[in-house]
Design a protein around this motif. Structure first.
Motif, PDB file in Angstrom:
ATOM      1  N   LEU A 212      -2.113  -6.573   3.184  1.00 25.01           N
ATOM      2  CA  LEU A 212      -3.556  -6.651   3.386  1.00 25.01           C
ATOM      3  C   LEU A 212      -4.234  -5.342   2.988  1.00 25.01           C
ATOM      4  N   ALA A 213      -3.665  -4.236   3.400  1.00 17.52           N
ATOM      5  CA  ALA A 213      -4.250  -2.938   3.045  1.00 17.52           C
ATOM      6  C   ALA A 213      -4.306  -2.767   1.534  1.00 17.52           C
ATOM      7  N   ARG A 214      -3.245  -3.161   0.869  1.00 23.13           N
ATOM      8  CA  ARG A 214      -3.199  -2.988  -0.579  1.00 23.13           C
ATOM      9  C   ARG A 214      -4.208  -3.889  -1.290  1.00 23.13           C
ATOM     10  N   THR A 215      -4.276  -5.154  -0.904  1.00 23.19           N
ATOM     11  CA  THR A 215      -5.199  -6.066  -1.586  1.00 23.19           C
ATOM     12  C   THR A 215      -6.652  -5.730  -1.259  1.00 23.19           C
TER      13      THR A 215
ATOM     14  N   ASN B 157      -7.852  -2.746  -0.520  1.00 22.23           N
ATOM     15  CA  ASN B 157      -8.159  -1.515  -1.239  1.00 22.23           C
ATOM     16  C   ASN B 157      -8.386  -1.802  -2.726  1.00 22.23           C
ATOM     17  N   ALA B 158      -7.574  -2.641  -3.298  1.00 26.29           N
ATOM     18  CA  ALA B 158      -7.695  -2.948  -4.723  1.00 26.29           C
ATOM     19  C   ALA B 158      -9.017  -3.633  -5.045  1.00 26.29           C
ATOM     20  N   ALA B 159      -9.429  -4.557  -4.203  1.00 25.96           N
ATOM     21  CA  ALA B 159     -10.647  -5.327  -4.482  1.00 25.96           C
ATOM     22  C   ALA B 159     -11.917  -4.603  -4.043  1.00 25.96           C
ATOM     23  N   SER B 160     -11.784  -3.575  -3.238  1.00 24.86           N
ATOM     24  CA  SER B 160     -12.965  -2.938  -2.647  1.00 24.86           C
ATOM     25  C   SER B 160     -13.893  -2.275  -3.666  1.00 24.86           C
ATOM     26  N   SER B 161     -13.367  -1.854  -4.783  1.00 22.70           N
ATOM     27  CA  SER B 161     -14.210  -1.170  -5.769  1.00 22.70           C
ATOM     28  C   SER B 161     -14.694  -2.100  -6.882  1.00 22.70           C
TER      29      SER B 161
END
Length: 194
Positions: free
Chosen positions: A65-68, A70-74
């Motif tokens: 969850l943290a990785r996905t 973080n990836a989509a946040s920008s």
């Protein structure tokens, strides 16, 4: 060694051994020996071998969850958010192959609690996907959001299983193939088409 660090070490060793020998064949004695702790200490931390497996699944769920997220946040668009989220998922599977292999091959042999934890990963990623769809495609109905979010999780899981058998399929290639299939349908939603 601090408790959190020792716990991570125990989980790392257990995941490697479960992937190497299989969950059923792996013993708490061997895990304790490889970690360099006593077997009672393993039980103090996790209560059982299944408890150790559940801790590994929960850690993987939080990390995914943290990785996905973080990836989509920008991302600046729905297409970019989907691309970045998919790539993060496929990279996670590629990098955490021992955990992925364990979850894929051993779940039928373990208790309901571990299977429930894996289903919690699917629900978590479905909710994450639904939040992205709602954020980037506000005109999509709740029913469609739920359907697409569920579809994404199932499709990505099957794609990861297929990609695992294809040496030439990198996380980037798996993302590209998935986008080719998914974006045609989702991209139409951007303009309000059904």
């Amino acid at each position: 060694m601090p408790r959190a660090q020792r716990e991570r070490q125990m989980i790392d060793v257990a995941v490697a051994l479960f992937a190497e020998r299989g969950y059923v064949a792996a013993s708490m004695d061997e895990i304790a020996e490889r970690v360099g702790v006593s077997k009672p200490m393993l039980y103090e931390y996790f209560h059982s071998k299944e408890g150790l497996l559940i801790a590994a699944i929960r850690r993987a769920r939080a990390d995914l969850l943290a990785r996905t997220e973080n990836a989509a946040s920008s991302a600046l668009s729905a297409e970019e958010a989907l691309w970045q989220g998919l790539l993060a998922f496929f990279q996670f599977i590629d990098e955490r192959h021992a955990e992925w292999s364990l979850l894929r091959h051993e779940l039928s042999l373990v208790g309901a609690s571990a299977a429930d934890e894996v289903e919690a990963i699917r629900r978590q990623q479905t909710e994450f996907n639904a939040s992205l769809i709602r954020a980037y495609l506000p005109g999509v109905s709740d029913l469609e959001v739920e359907a697409v979010a569920e579809f994404l999780v199932g499709a990505c899981e099957r794609m990861a299983i297929w990609a695992e058998r294809q040496e030439e399929v990198t996380p980037e290639r798996a993302t590209g193939l998935t986008m080719d299939i998914l974006w045609n349908g989702l991209g139409n939603k951007q303009g309000g088409h059904s």
